[in-house]
Write a protein that holds these residues in place. Structure first.
Motif, PDB file in Angstrom:
ATOM      1  N   UNK A 110       0.814  -1.226   0.000  1.00 50.52           N
ATOM      2  CA  UNK A 110       0.000   0.000   0.000  1.00 50.52           C
ATOM      3  C   UNK A 110       0.843   1.269   0.000  1.00 50.52           C
ATOM      4  N   UNK A 111       2.145   1.143   0.181  1.00 52.71           N
ATOM      5  CA  UNK A 111       2.975   2.339   0.354  1.00 52.71           C
ATOM      6  C   UNK A 111       3.129   3.140  -0.931  1.00 52.71           C
ATOM      7  N   UNK A 112       3.247   4.440  -0.740  1.00 54.55           N
ATOM      8  CA  UNK A 112       3.646   5.306  -1.849  1.00 54.55           C
ATOM      9  C   UNK A 112       5.129   5.063  -2.129  1.00 54.55           C
ATOM     10  N   UNK A 113       5.593   5.474  -3.304  1.00 55.58           N
ATOM     11  CA  UNK A 113       6.995   5.236  -3.669  1.00 55.58           C
ATOM     12  C   UNK A 113       7.963   5.902  -2.695  1.00 55.58           C
ATOM     13  N   UNK A 114       7.633   7.153  -2.269  1.00 53.64           N
ATOM     14  CA  UNK A 114       8.595   7.825  -1.375  1.00 53.64           C
ATOM     15  C   UNK A 114       8.613   7.181   0.019  1.00 53.64           C
ATOM     16  N   UNK A 115       7.499   6.545   0.436  1.00 55.10           N
ATOM     17  CA  UNK A 115       7.507   5.818   1.717  1.00 55.10           C
ATOM     18  C   UNK A 115       8.424   4.606   1.590  1.00 55.10           C
ATOM     19  N   UNK A 116       8.276   3.889   0.453  1.00 57.87           N
ATOM     20  CA  UNK A 116       9.128   2.715   0.204  1.00 57.87           C
ATOM     21  C   UNK A 116      10.601   3.137   0.215  1.00 57.87           C
ATOM     22  N   UNK A 117      10.884   4.271  -0.434  1.00 55.94           N
ATOM     23  CA  UNK A 117      12.268   4.745  -0.525  1.00 55.94           C
ATOM     24  C   UNK A 117      12.813   5.090   0.859  1.00 55.94           C
TER      25      UNK A 117
END
Ligand SMILES: [Zn+2]
Length: 475
Positions: free
Chosen positions: A306-313
């Motif tokens: 469910x994470x946004x890309x910047x959360x994953x990063x």
């Protein structure tokens, strides 16, 4: 004919509960499904509705479809089960995980309230009983069944549904329902709560997939209207937040942030981490003092999909928040008390968000009288709550039976809402492939719902009606 009956969140923002009753082909039994099963919260007049029976026996309801874990959508489930419901409760996997901490906690609070009422003899019922207990809430978790986003789930020959993203909180969904009624095929869309539309600055610190699913189409829309007459500030709060924290620390004070343990706390921690890494705020200790917030971090980390890309990063770069240097997760009462002993500047994030209870009370009682400190609100403070009293600039507040003077600086940032505001709702509605034949507005105070109805009628030319409590509409 099939019908929908609005059994909650009509004229108010809590108690979401919508019954769908299908007529069924002749000779076959109809099925009855509840979309959401929320607790009424807030004023006494609303809370008393939690004790009323449904218009149909709970055991005759075949299934519950749950949009998301917030208690105003899920918190009546243990009561429904207590009254005889034994069918499946369909929800996304993150919603089920969040319910597994929120519902037992709600049961625990119900038990505490009943005990308090008995001790002070203020209930007209003797003895006062909880709506449900912590144990009853734990037991009802066995009825939950996970359904993935986009998966078609057939509940009977006439009714099937699927979840699409709502972008409101982790696991939150809208429900698309296909229904055959009177020989015609109908598409119904229940929005649950609608998240902020895709816009990085409009949803600071948002961790999960942003925005409600676009390009929808339906014959009948049941839609929330919480912010039907309001607009959120759309500027980036980070510079202001960093300045507040720097100034407080420079004068030797600490920052206390009352925050809801699930979602809001996690968002805020990620934001603090970002500000520390970019050097915008000093690396002072950050205490997350809420056992539920820590459980919620584990659930967040489990649902990376469910994470946004910047959360994953951010997680790829810095690892789990539970292991970040300077970030302390205080689980025991002793840990919590130790923060009180600290005389050095720190940031304390603690629940409850509206200062109605929880560990934040101790931190505020100790830090409100000192003008060096800052109390920072990042959420809605309902009228009548201590949070509202402090946020409104009063000079004192009552806690633990004592009057506490408010000398600390008090500030609020209003950019953190998880609900789309009016321009965002309209932006989302404009992505629909065609206008629904009928729209019913729920989950809004009367002024918000009626203003949104007028705006949608004028700007979109749609047929919009504000749903009334217990109103039945034919499908
Ligand atoms: Zn919600």
């Amino acid at each position: 004919m099939a019908y929908i009956q609005f059994l909650g969140a009509a004229g108010v923002v809590t108690g979401s509960k919508h019954l769908i009753n299908t007529d069924g082909p002749s000779g076959k039994q109809s099925i009855q499904v509840l979309v959401d099963c929320g607790l009424f919260q807030g004023q006494k007049e609303w809370r008393e509705r939690n004790w009323a029976d449904l218009p149909i026996p709970a055991r005759e309801i075949d299934a519950v479809i749950l949009t998301h874990a917030h208690l105003d959508h899920s918190g009546w489930i243990p009561r429904l089960v207590k009254q005889g419901f034994h069918g499946p409760i369909y929800a996304t996997s993150p919603t089920i995980d969040l319910c597994s901490i929120l519902l037992p906690d709600s049961g625990h609070l119900q038990e505490e309230d009943a005990e308090f009422a008995n001790r002070h003899h203020y209930s007209k019922h003797h003895p006062a009983l909880p709506l449900y207990s912590m144990q009853e809430a734990q037991q009802c978790m066995t009825l939950f069944r996970p359904v993935s986003f986009g998966e078609d789930k057939q509940l009977s020959s006439e009714l099937s549904f699927r979840f699409v993203h709502a972008g409101h909180i982790l696991g939150s969904a809208m429900v698309e329902i296909s229904l055959t009624s009177g020989g015609n095929a109908w598409r119904l869309l229940f929005t649950g709560d609608i998240g902020r539309v895709h816009d990085n600055h409009a949803q600071p610190g948002c961790l999960v997939c942003p925005g409600p699913a676009e390009g929808e189409s339906c014959d009948l829309l049941v839609m929330e209207s919480t912010y039907g007459n309001r607009q959120h500030p759309h500027d980036d709060p980070k510079p202001e937040l960093a300045a507040f924290i720097r100034t407080t620390i420079a004068r030797g004070g600490s920052v206390v942030v009352p925050a809801f343990a699930v979602e809001r706390t996690q968002k805020f921690l990620f934001l603090l981490k970002e500000l520390m890494e970019t050097g915008e705020i000093p690396r002072v200790p950050v205490h997350t003092d809420s056992p539920m917030a820590i459980k919620a971090v584990h659930i967040f980390l489990k649902h990376e999909e469910e994470f946004k890309d910047d959360t994953k990063a951010l997680i790829a770069k810095y690892g789990s928040p539970l292991h970040w240097p300077n970030f302390h997760f205080d689980t025991t009462q002793e840990d919590s008390k130790k923060i009180n002993e600290s005389r050095y500047p720190c940031i304390i994030v603690s629940a409850s968000g509206m200062v109605t209870g929880g560990r934040v009370l101790h931190h505020l009682a100790q830090r409100l009288p000192d003008p060096r400190n800052l109390i920072l609100f990042i959420g809605f403070e309902a009228p009548g709550t201590r949070g509202n009293t402090i946020k409104n600039g009063e000079h004192e507040v009552k806690m633990f039976g004592q009057v506490v003077p408010i000398r600390a600086q008090v500030a609020a940032l209003d950019q953190f809402s998880d609900h789309a505001d009016t321009p965002e709702l309209l932006q989302w509605l404009r992505t629909f492939k065609a206008a629904p034949k009928q729209t019913y507005l729920v989950h809004g105070e009367p002024a918000a719902a009626s203003q949104l109805r007028d705006t949608m009628t004028k700007d979109l030319g749609w047929n919009v009606h504000v749903a009334a409590y217990k109103e039945k509409v034919k499908v």
